[in-house]
Design a protein around this motif. Structure first.
Motif, PDB file in Angstrom:
ATOM      1  N   LYS A  41       0.851  -1.196   0.000  1.00  0.00           N
ATOM      2  CA  LYS A  41       0.000   0.000   0.000  1.00  0.00           C
ATOM      3  C   LYS A  41       0.888   1.248   0.000  1.00  0.00           C
ATOM      4  O   LYS A  41       2.061   1.183   0.369  1.00  0.00           O
ATOM      5  CB  LYS A  41      -0.897   0.017   1.254  1.00  0.00           C
ATOM      6  CG  LYS A  41      -1.704  -1.249   1.465  1.00  0.00           C
ATOM      7  CD  LYS A  41      -2.813  -1.377   0.442  1.00  0.00           C
ATOM      8  CE  LYS A  41      -3.680  -2.603   0.738  1.00  0.00           C
ATOM      9  NZ  LYS A  41      -4.301  -3.156  -0.466  1.00  0.00           N
ATOM     10  N   THR A  42       0.270   2.358  -0.340  1.00  0.00           N
ATOM     11  CA  THR A  42       0.991   3.630  -0.325  1.00  0.00           C
ATOM     12  C   THR A  42       1.647   3.862   1.042  1.00  0.00           C
ATOM     13  O   THR A  42       2.801   4.296   1.120  1.00  0.00           O
ATOM     14  CB  THR A  42       0.018   4.788  -0.627  1.00  0.00           C
ATOM     15  OG1 THR A  42      -0.606   4.542  -1.890  1.00  0.00           O
ATOM     16  CG2 THR A  42       0.740   6.115  -0.657  1.00  0.00           C
ATOM     17  N   GLY A 102      -2.021   6.211  -3.646  1.00  0.00           N
ATOM     18  CA  GLY A 102      -3.432   5.978  -3.376  1.00  0.00           C
ATOM     19  C   GLY A 102      -4.104   5.038  -4.350  1.00  0.00           C
ATOM     20  O   GLY A 102      -5.321   4.829  -4.275  1.00  0.00           O
ATOM     21  N   GLN A 103      -3.345   4.464  -5.259  1.00  0.00           N
ATOM     22  CA  GLN A 103      -3.959   3.643  -6.314  1.00  0.00           C
ATOM     23  C   GLN A 103      -3.304   2.272  -6.415  1.00  0.00           C
ATOM     24  O   GLN A 103      -3.996   1.263  -6.462  1.00  0.00           O
ATOM     25  CB  GLN A 103      -3.856   4.381  -7.655  1.00  0.00           C
ATOM     26  CG  GLN A 103      -4.444   3.627  -8.835  1.00  0.00           C
ATOM     27  CD  GLN A 103      -4.441   4.487 -10.090  1.00  0.00           C
ATOM     28  OE1 GLN A 103      -4.908   5.620 -10.083  1.00  0.00           O
ATOM     29  NE2 GLN A 103      -3.903   3.943 -11.168  1.00  0.00           N
ATOM     30  N   SER A 106       0.711   0.456 -11.531  1.00  0.00           N
ATOM     31  CA  SER A 106       0.197   0.918 -12.821  1.00  0.00           C
ATOM     32  C   SER A 106       1.332   0.812 -13.838  1.00  0.00           C
ATOM     33  O   SER A 106       2.488   1.048 -13.517  1.00  0.00           O
ATOM     34  CB  SER A 106      -0.275   2.373 -12.747  1.00  0.00           C
ATOM     35  OG  SER A 106      -1.307   2.517 -11.794  1.00  0.00           O
ATOM     36  N   THR A 122      -3.119  -1.272 -13.060  1.00  0.00           N
ATOM     37  CA  THR A 122      -4.008  -0.404 -13.831  1.00  0.00           C
ATOM     38  C   THR A 122      -3.184   0.374 -14.852  1.00  0.00           C
ATOM     39  O   THR A 122      -1.957   0.335 -14.844  1.00  0.00           O
ATOM     40  CB  THR A 122      -4.762   0.574 -12.908  1.00  0.00           C
ATOM     41  OG1 THR A 122      -3.800   1.356 -12.195  1.00  0.00           O
ATOM     42  CG2 THR A 122      -5.638  -0.172 -11.913  1.00  0.00           C
ATOM     43  N   ASP A 128      -1.070  11.007 -13.332  1.00  0.00           N
ATOM     44  CA  ASP A 128      -0.869  10.110 -12.193  1.00  0.00           C
ATOM     45  C   ASP A 128       0.348  10.560 -11.382  1.00  0.00           C
ATOM     46  O   ASP A 128       1.353  11.008 -11.947  1.00  0.00           O
ATOM     47  CB  ASP A 128      -0.647   8.669 -12.665  1.00  0.00           C
ATOM     48  CG  ASP A 128      -1.935   7.979 -13.101  1.00  0.00           C
ATOM     49  OD1 ASP A 128      -3.020   8.514 -12.804  1.00  0.00           O
ATOM     50  OD2 ASP A 128      -1.851   6.912 -13.731  1.00  0.00           O
ATOM     51  N   CYS A 130       3.242   9.271  -9.089  1.00  0.00           N
ATOM     52  CA  CYS A 130       3.951   8.038  -8.722  1.00  0.00           C
ATOM     53  C   CYS A 130       4.884   8.286  -7.543  1.00  0.00           C
ATOM     54  O   CYS A 130       5.345   9.404  -7.311  1.00  0.00           O
ATOM     55  CB  CYS A 130       4.765   7.529  -9.909  1.00  0.00           C
ATOM     56  SG  CYS A 130       3.777   7.082 -11.344  1.00  0.00           S
TER      57      CYS A 130
END
Lengths: 139, 25
Positions: A41-42, A102-103, A106, A122, A128, A130
């Protein structure tokens, strides 16, 4: 203490897709906790950087994504890094995953990332933000 | 006896592909 990666040039070309992005890879956080790469997670990155004596988290906003001139398997991603908005371009395999605040993971070609690495991913898009790292207390 | 195969453990910071440029202020 972690050994810091070498200093950056304006364009960084990773030699290949590293093994730690394969689903199930075990990642050690700065506090010693072990997590699978797909479960990160972030907060894990932020808390690890807070503990680190050498590294701190910076944010890198994707400003441009374009195909590489050298190979269709590569993309050039241009980032605006940190509060000074320094411009950095990286040439990476299209399946190379970046961690978006938060995502999660990717990439330029998430289908290929999932196919090759089984890493849930994603689509990386302009705008975005990063996770990137910088050295603490540089003078 | 078969030795248990060790699982590689990677440090968290290796997942971030580059260092931000050094700030000079």
């Amino acid at each position: 203490a972690p050994s810091a990666p070498p200093p950056p040039s304006n364009t960084v070309v990773p030699p290949s897709l590293p093994p730690y992005f394969i689903k199930g890879s075990i990642i050690q956080l700065a506090d010693g906790e072990l997590k699978r790469v797909e479960d990160l997670k972030t907060e894990d990155f932020i808390q690890s950087a807070e503990i680190s004596s050498e590294l701190k988290i910076d944010s890198s906003t994707v400003e441009r994504i374009e195909g590489s001139h050298t190979s269709p398997n590569f993309a050039v991603v241009q980032f605006s890094v940190g509060e000074h908005r320094a411009q950095v371009s990286v040439e990476v395999l299209v399946e190379y995953p970046f961690f978006v605040f938060g995502q999660g993971w990717s990439s330029c070609c998430p289908d290929r990332t999932t196919q090759l690495l089984e890493l849930p991913c994603t689509k990386l898009s302009v705008g975005d933000v990063c996770i990137s790292l910088t050295l603490k207390n540089l003078r | 006896n078969v030795e248990p195969r060790s699982v590689p453990v990677f440090p968290w910071h290796s997942l971030v592909p580059f260092l931000a440029p050094t700030q000079s202020d």
